[in-house]
Design an enzyme around this catalytic site. Structure first.
Site, PDB file in Angstrom:
ATOM      1  N   SER A  35     -36.848   9.809  -3.676  1.00  0.00           N
ATOM      2  CA  SER A  35     -37.453  10.348  -2.451  1.00  0.00           C
ATOM      3  C   SER A  35     -36.529  11.378  -1.811  1.00  0.00           C
ATOM      4  O   SER A  35     -36.988  12.393  -1.279  1.00  0.00           O
ATOM      5  CB  SER A  35     -37.720   9.221  -1.445  1.00  0.00           C
ATOM      6  OG  SER A  35     -38.609   8.289  -1.981  1.00  0.00           O
ATOM      7  N   ARG A  94     -33.556   2.993 -12.256  1.00  0.00           N
ATOM      8  CA  ARG A  94     -33.674   4.299 -12.925  1.00  0.00           C
ATOM      9  C   ARG A  94     -32.551   4.513 -13.924  1.00  0.00           C
ATOM     10  O   ARG A  94     -32.760   5.000 -15.020  1.00  0.00           O
ATOM     11  CB  ARG A  94     -33.630   5.430 -11.884  1.00  0.00           C
ATOM     12  CG  ARG A  94     -34.898   5.567 -11.100  1.00  0.00           C
ATOM     13  CD  ARG A  94     -34.689   6.457  -9.921  1.00  0.00           C
ATOM     14  NE  ARG A  94     -33.628   5.919  -9.065  1.00  0.00           N
ATOM     15  CZ  ARG A  94     -33.332   6.353  -7.861  1.00  0.00           C
ATOM     16  NH1 ARG A  94     -33.986   7.372  -7.355  1.00  0.00           N
ATOM     17  NH2 ARG A  94     -32.378   5.807  -7.141  1.00  0.00           N
ATOM     18  N   LYS A 109     -32.239   4.610  10.129  1.00  0.00           N
ATOM     19  CA  LYS A 109     -32.477   5.847   9.380  1.00  0.00           C
ATOM     20  C   LYS A 109     -33.467   6.710  10.133  1.00  0.00           C
ATOM     21  O   LYS A 109     -34.303   6.203  10.877  1.00  0.00           O
ATOM     22  CB  LYS A 109     -33.058   5.514   8.009  1.00  0.00           C
ATOM     23  CG  LYS A 109     -32.017   5.135   6.977  1.00  0.00           C
ATOM     24  CD  LYS A 109     -32.653   5.141   5.593  1.00  0.00           C
ATOM     25  CE  LYS A 109     -31.727   4.571   4.542  1.00  0.00           C
ATOM     26  NZ  LYS A 109     -32.432   4.369   3.262  1.00  0.00           N
ATOM     27  N   HIS A 160     -42.102   5.515  -8.031  1.00  0.00           N
ATOM     28  CA  HIS A 160     -42.546   4.293  -7.354  1.00  0.00           C
ATOM     29  C   HIS A 160     -43.928   3.876  -7.856  1.00  0.00           C
ATOM     30  O   HIS A 160     -44.183   2.698  -8.099  1.00  0.00           O
ATOM     31  CB  HIS A 160     -42.670   4.525  -5.833  1.00  0.00           C
ATOM     32  CG  HIS A 160     -41.406   4.861  -5.123  1.00  0.00           C
ATOM     33  ND1 HIS A 160     -41.282   5.972  -4.306  1.00  0.00           N
ATOM     34  CD2 HIS A 160     -40.210   4.230  -5.078  1.00  0.00           C
ATOM     35  CE1 HIS A 160     -40.063   5.993  -3.777  1.00  0.00           C
ATOM     36  NE2 HIS A 160     -39.396   4.961  -4.242  1.00  0.00           N
TER      37      HIS A 160
HETATM   38  O1  PNS Z   1     -36.185   2.307  -1.162  1.00  0.00           O
HETATM   39  P1  PNS Z   1     -34.839   1.751  -0.768  1.00  0.00           P
HETATM   40  O2  PNS Z   1     -34.337   2.436   0.481  1.00  0.00           O
HETATM   41  O3  PNS Z   1     -33.848   1.775  -1.891  1.00  0.00           O
HETATM   42  O4  PNS Z   1     -35.085   0.193  -0.385  1.00  0.00           O
HETATM   43  C1  PNS Z   1     -34.031  -0.637   0.053  1.00  0.00           C
HETATM   44  C2  PNS Z   1     -34.589  -1.984   0.592  1.00  0.00           C
HETATM   45  C3  PNS Z   1     -35.653  -1.766   1.635  1.00  0.00           C
HETATM   46  C4  PNS Z   1     -35.191  -2.777  -0.546  1.00  0.00           C
HETATM   47  C5  PNS Z   1     -33.381  -2.808   1.163  1.00  0.00           C
HETATM   48  O5  PNS Z   1     -32.626  -1.979   1.988  1.00  0.00           O
HETATM   49  C6  PNS Z   1     -33.826  -4.032   1.947  1.00  0.00           C
HETATM   50  O6  PNS Z   1     -34.392  -4.964   1.413  1.00  0.00           O
HETATM   51  N1  PNS Z   1     -33.541  -4.014   3.264  1.00  0.00           N
HETATM   52  C7  PNS Z   1     -33.913  -5.067   4.168  1.00  0.00           C
HETATM   53  C8  PNS Z   1     -32.679  -5.708   4.771  1.00  0.00           C
HETATM   54  C9  PNS Z   1     -32.132  -6.781   3.844  1.00  0.00           C
HETATM   55  O7  PNS Z   1     -32.788  -7.729   3.489  1.00  0.00           O
HETATM   56  N2  PNS Z   1     -30.854  -6.616   3.446  1.00  0.00           N
HETATM   57  C10 PNS Z   1     -30.189  -7.595   2.600  1.00  0.00           C
HETATM   58  C11 PNS Z   1     -30.034  -7.137   1.186  1.00  0.00           C
HETATM   59  S1  PNS Z   1     -28.591  -6.132   1.039  1.00  0.00           S
END
Ligand code: PNS
Length: 164
Positions: free
Chosen positions: A129, A90, A41, A17
């Protein structure tokens, strides 16, 4: 002014990150790293803790700000006048999920939120993570995955969980 958001769980932030944050901070005038408050979560660190950790880990990058958000990313972006989201890729395994998320965000925002992908540097391509937490849970060495102060906090948190 080119502003972007780098959204994520960051539980905890890894060198992968931090590599994306540093490189994105060189592309955009302002980069807002924003921690998702995901009620579904059970994270190792609270949102407040993750924000604090990210602030410490990015303190040498003056155009990086740290924040948190709940709900849809497109709404958070609109409220903050942000039109670009940054995500790290990645490997090919990330691609399908990331492509879907980028396309959903573009569609839901009527094209107001675009996603820019940075490919993770090869040395961090294996990092996540979840694997950091798993290795730490089994008392393995995570010193190559996260900064020293994060490693100490992960160990402290895991010990507290074991005592609970
Ligand atoms: O680090 P991560 O868990 O891969 O991040 C995922 C994240 C936070 C970028 C994604 O889950 C997100 O943007 N969630 C907010 C809800 C949202 O907007 N969902 C619509 C897109 S599927």
């Amino acid at each position: 002014m080119k502003k972007a958001v780098y959204p994520g769980s960051f539980d905890p932030v890894t060198y992968g990150h931090l590599d994306i944050i540093r490189r994105a901070s060189e592309i955009f005038d302002v980069l807002i790293v924003s921690v998702l408050n995901n009620k579904e979560k059970t994270p190792l660190f609270s949102v407040e803790e993750r924000v604090k950790i990210l602030k410490e880990a990015t303190k040498d990058l003056p155009n990086v700000q740290v924040d948190s958000f709940s709900g849809l990313l497109i709404n958070y972006a609109a409220q903050n006048d942000i039109h670009v989201a940054v995500r790290g890729l990645r490997a090919i395994t990330d691609f399908e999920y990331e492509l879907q998320m980028a396309q959903i965000n573009s569609k839901l925002s009527n094209g107001e939120l675009d996603t820019v992908f940075l490919t993770t540097s090869l040395e961090y391509a294996y990092l996540s993570s979840s694997s950091v937490k798993e290795i730490a849970n089994f008392d393995g060495d995570i010193s190559q995955c996260v900064p020293d102060f994060v490693e100490a906090l992960v160990r402290e948190k895991i010990n507290l969980k074991r005592q609970a």
